[in-house]
Design an enzyme around this catalytic site. Structure first.
Site, PDB file in Angstrom:
ATOM      1  N   HIS A 101     111.570  35.604 -26.108  1.00 40.36           N
ATOM      2  CA  HIS A 101     110.382  35.049 -26.775  1.00 40.36           C
ATOM      3  C   HIS A 101     109.858  33.833 -26.000  1.00 40.36           C
ATOM      4  O   HIS A 101     108.653  33.723 -25.746  1.00 40.36           O
ATOM      5  CB  HIS A 101     110.710  34.672 -28.222  1.00 40.36           C
ATOM      6  CG  HIS A 101     109.639  33.882 -28.896  1.00 40.36           C
ATOM      7  ND1 HIS A 101     108.625  34.478 -29.628  1.00 40.36           N
ATOM      8  CD2 HIS A 101     109.390  32.552 -28.930  1.00 40.36           C
ATOM      9  CE1 HIS A 101     107.813  33.530 -30.082  1.00 40.36           C
ATOM     10  NE2 HIS A 101     108.256  32.357 -29.671  1.00 40.36           N
ATOM     11  N   GLU A 102     110.760  32.936 -25.633  1.00 37.47           N
ATOM     12  CA  GLU A 102     110.338  31.737 -24.885  1.00 37.47           C
ATOM     13  C   GLU A 102     109.772  32.143 -23.519  1.00 37.47           C
ATOM     14  O   GLU A 102     108.803  31.546 -23.048  1.00 37.47           O
ATOM     15  CB  GLU A 102     111.492  30.740 -24.731  1.00 37.47           C
ATOM     16  CG  GLU A 102     112.048  30.204 -26.051  1.00 37.47           C
ATOM     17  CD  GLU A 102     110.993  29.667 -27.000  1.00 37.47           C
ATOM     18  OE1 GLU A 102     109.933  29.201 -26.541  1.00 37.47           O
ATOM     19  OE2 GLU A 102     111.213  29.726 -28.232  1.00 37.47           O
ATOM     20  N   HIS A 105     106.190  32.989 -23.781  1.00 30.94           N
ATOM     21  CA  HIS A 105     105.244  31.860 -23.691  1.00 30.94           C
ATOM     22  C   HIS A 105     104.928  31.536 -22.223  1.00 30.94           C
ATOM     23  O   HIS A 105     103.791  31.227 -21.880  1.00 30.94           O
ATOM     24  CB  HIS A 105     105.824  30.617 -24.370  1.00 30.94           C
ATOM     25  CG  HIS A 105     105.789  30.683 -25.869  1.00 30.94           C
ATOM     26  ND1 HIS A 105     104.638  30.950 -26.575  1.00 30.94           N
ATOM     27  CD2 HIS A 105     106.776  30.519 -26.793  1.00 30.94           C
ATOM     28  CE1 HIS A 105     104.919  30.942 -27.881  1.00 30.94           C
ATOM     29  NE2 HIS A 105     106.213  30.691 -28.038  1.00 30.94           N
ATOM     30  N   HIS A 109     101.244  31.637 -20.377  1.00 28.24           N
ATOM     31  CA  HIS A 109     100.733  30.566 -19.519  1.00 28.24           C
ATOM     32  C   HIS A 109     100.315  31.136 -18.158  1.00 28.24           C
ATOM     33  O   HIS A 109      99.232  30.855 -17.660  1.00 28.24           O
ATOM     34  CB  HIS A 109     101.823  29.503 -19.344  1.00 28.24           C
ATOM     35  CG  HIS A 109     101.287  28.187 -18.854  1.00 28.24           C
ATOM     36  ND1 HIS A 109     102.095  27.140 -18.531  1.00 28.24           N
ATOM     37  CD2 HIS A 109     100.013  27.765 -18.617  1.00 28.24           C
ATOM     38  CE1 HIS A 109     101.340  26.116 -18.121  1.00 28.24           C
ATOM     39  NE2 HIS A 109     100.084  26.473 -18.181  1.00 28.24           N
TER      40      HIS A 109
END
Ligand SMILES: [Zn+2]
Length: 230
Positions: A101-102, A105, A109
């Site tokens: 999940h991280e 991100h 980006h």
């Protein structure tokens, strides 16, 4: 008014508290369960994140360990991934799910996702609004030093609510990207999908709860501002 107002307690504080607790409980139970389920690949969260980032060409993006429970996050200013010790070293369905999940991100980006960019642009505005909110609370509501403080409170709280609203699609998209990468790269087995989804959906619920809280608070402020004008 507020805090000792029955309307506030019944329609804002109590439901906000209940939905917040409910979301927290769902997260703790999903995370508790799937952090005990070993991932078949035997990968740690850190290794899974490394793999996803490398595959996206982000080979120089660091994956670091941070203290705290569920303190995992992606820092866009440092362009680095931070995983809590449990998920950094963990070889469980939960650890790999959160790490992915991280990484999602970081991919948002990289791909200049519109909602991710909007959320990032709102961060400084939201920080300012948070301080201003404290000021209005103390100087306006408690000390009555600011005239029309309810209208100002509505304006400030609209910014805070907008931030929560923008956060939601960003979080769901990061989870969607996480699942896509995990399956595309063959990092999880078919029957591990359910566990990954349960952990990530439970994590997203806490953001839904935060948004509901903000909306209730905002509606209350609007109704108070209206009745003070009459
Ligand atoms: Zn997230």
């Amino acid at each position: 008014m507020m805090f000792w107002d029955t309307k506030y307690i019944l329609f804002v504080m109590l439901p906000g508290l209940l939905i917040g607790l409910w979301a927290q409980m769902k997260l703790m139970s999903a995370f508790g369960k799937y952090s005990q389920v070993p991932i078949d690949s035997g990968m740690t969260g850190a290794e899974a994140a490394r793999h996803i980032l490398d595959q996206a060409g982000l080979t120089d993006m660091p994956v670091e360990e941070v203290p705290g429970q569920l303190s995992d996050h992606y820092d866009p200013t440092k362009r680095a991934l931070f995983l809590s010790s449990d998920n950094f070293h963990g070889r469980s369905v939960a650890a790999v799910g959160v790490a992915a999940h991280e990484s999602g991100h970081a991919l948002q980006h990289l791909h200049q996702d519109a909602m991710f960019n909007l959320r990032m642009a709102l961060v400084p505005v939201t920080q300012f609004a948070s301080y201003a909110w404290m000021g209005v609370l103390v100087l306006g509501m408690f000390l009555h030093l600011i005239p029309h403080y309810l209208s100002i409170a509505v304006a400030i709280f609209s910014v805070l609510t907008l931030f929560q609203l923008v956060t939601l699609p960003v979080e769901y998209d990061a989870s969607a990207r996480a699942k896509e990468q995990l399956f595309r790269l063959g990092l999880v087995r078919e029957d591990e999908r359910v566990g990954i989804s349960k952990v990530l959906d439970a994590a997203a619920l806490t953001y839904v709860a935060a948004l509901v809280n903000s909306v209730l608070q905002l509606l209350y402020l609007i109704s108070e501002a209206r009745s003070s004008r009459n």
